[in-house]
Scaffold this motif. Structure first.
Motif: not given
Ligand code: BG6
Length: 483
Positions: A16-18, A141-143, A186-189, A321-323, A338-340, A355-357, A427-429, A435-437
């Motif tokens: 859905n993002q690409c 199933h990625h969102y 499921f992505n990030e279930v 893992y981002y932050m 952070g990530n949502t 703002g993601w640490q 790596s993303w992406a 962006s998803a969010s």
């Protein structure tokens, strides 16, 4: 010491993002196709971008223009995938994580037979990946559940969606089993509580008899059953395949060593890992069941649900893992996105423009914690740095991205040296996508720059950034050359 010789190095994308081409070759609308980019909101205001109402969805469905619906156009990977795969191969990728858009295979989720053209697209994609030596790692199933299921059934809150998902998963295993050995359901279930619409097709306006929270627990339970049934089928249809769980690793530290901060932190971390506990251990954690009871949350379970969940756990744990963030009992503690999520600021860490640490050490801690907890192989399937790149002289000079990855790779290798069994890293992406969010194009993660702005203007031409050459070198040396 160091990474295994057959370590999988690559990148991760979501359909859905690409892909774009949201209405091409019989594709149905997914929940992502009605999410808007709002130019007037701040970069960090993710809640506005993912908020939905029934009225907003109807309005979006009547609007055929894609200017403010960026995921409808993505970066047109649908028509550019060969060129993009060639660039990934040039960087040395031996794995690429992609997702299948459910709505290309079953446009509304309810059809009895799959859409041939949708099937053909992924067949061509996987064939090409195999031809050039890139292992596909595929998320089912990625969102991106079908919008039709969100509107008719309130998404995964309805038990009937399990069967539709299982039919879709079975089709994918039957058609693509000869190409795909690594699967994720499921992505990030765990993310259902943070954005119920994209994770499970839940429209808050439709949660009439139950609270949104209770709907989330119910839908998540159905996803557990769907994932277990998919795991069973996957092993029956593709005996040499592995199917994993995918968690958003949101590590939280206590802001101070005050016991009340530690307690709140513990709660957050336990909640973060609740969904992966179910999928990896095959049972609900007792503390979560008690918490549900204490909060008056009650969900329906069919008689053999728990048995199904117990019998078909996952083969490996993958995670993003981002932050990291902190937690505090002080209501006035300063918070940062952070990530949502919104966490308490950690004075020891710097943050991205969103703002993601930034916390490489947190990756090491997460790897050790997750391996110790689940005792099954791990796969980092998302990690990266969203930044505002400046495109000049046909490239992007992005030392900040290299710096982020260098520190994270160092931490990752240290964890492996401590004994963590790590299968690979995507790596993303690897190329700029939506962006998803925030639905922005200007939040860029890639090693490859794509000429397109937030409103869809640009040539879509691809350009290698400085980080492209650096990542190539890292892969060539299997993580030994991080300079
Ligand atoms: C992950 C998602 O949580 O974060 C991806 O699985 C997403 O889909 C990534 O793109 C980065 O988040 P964002 O909002 O910056 O795109």
């Amino acid at each position: 010491m160091g990474l295994r010789d057959d370590f999988l190095w690559g990148g991760a994308l979501a359909a859905n993002q690409c892909e774009g081409a949201y209405d091409v070759d019989g594709k149905g609308l997914s929940v992502e196709d009605v999410l808007t980019y709002k130019p007037d909101t701040s970069n960090t205001d993710y809640k506005k971008h993912i908020a939905v109402t029934l009225e907003g969805i109807r309005e979006a469905m009547n609007d055929k223009d894609n200017t403010y619906y960026p995921k409808r156009r993505g970066i047109d990977f649908y028509h550019h995938y060969k060129e993009d795969l060639a660039l990934f191969k040039e960087m040395g990728f031996n794995v690429l994580r992609v997702s299948i858009a459910w709505t290309r295979i079953y446009p509304t989720g309810e059809e009895e037979t799959p859409n041939e053209k949708g099937l053909a697209f992924y067949e061509d994609l996987f064939k090409e990946m195999r031809r050039i030596g890139i292992e596909p790692l595929v998320t089912l199933h990625h969102y991106e559940p079908p919008l039709a299921l969100a509107l008719k059934y309130n998404g995964w809150t309805d038990r009937r969606v399990i069967d539709m998902f299982v039919r879709y998963a079975k089709t994918c295993f039957e058609y693509y089993g000869k190409y795909v050995k690594y699967w994720l359901t499921f992505n990030e279930v765990d993310s259902i509580f943070r954005h119920p619409f994209t994770t499970a097709g839940i429209i808050p306006d439709q949660c009439k008899e139950r609270s949104v929270e209770e709907c989330c627990y119910q839908a998540l339970h159905h996803q557990f059953v769907g994932a277990a049934l998919a795991a069973k089928l996957c092993h029956e249809i593709i005996p040499d395949a592995q199917i994993g769980c995918m968690l958003t690793k949101l590590i939280t530290y206590p802001r101070t060593c005050a016991p009340e901060d530690v307690y709140l932190t513990q709660k957050k971390n336990l909640k973060n890992m609740f969904a992966s506990d179910v999928m990896m251990f095959g049972e609900y954690p007792k503390l979560i069941l008690k918490e549900m009871e204490n909060n008056g949350i009650s969900i329906d379970m069919a008689e053999d649900d728990l048995d199904i969940i117990r019998k078909y756990p996952c083969d490996y744990l993958s995670f993003s893992y981002y932050m990291s963030m902190a937690e505090s009992a002080d209501p006035n503690a300063e918070r940062t996105p952070g990530n949502t999520v919104l966490g308490v600021k950690n004075p020891y860490l710097e943050a991205s423009d969103w703002g993601w640490q930034i916390d490489p050490e947190g990756l090491k801690i997460s790897l050790i914690e997750l391996y110790d907890r689940y005792k099954k192989p791990l796969f980092i399937v998302e990690n990266g740095f969203g930044a505002k790149d400046v495109f000049e002289d046909g490239t992007v000079h992005d030392p900040y991205r290299v710096d982020y990855f260098r520190k994270h790779f160092k931490a990752m290798i240290e964890a492996v040296d401590e004994g963590v069994d790590l299968l690979g890293y995507t790596s993303w992406a690897p190329i700029d996508i939506i962006s998803a969010s925030s639905n922005q194009m200007s939040k860029r993660y890639g090693f490859i720059y794509v000429d397109q702005d937030d409103l869809g203007k640009g040539t879509l031409k691809r350009y290698k950034k400085d980080s492209f050459y650096w990542y190539k070198k890292v892969i060539e040396s299997n993580g030994k050359d991080l300079d």
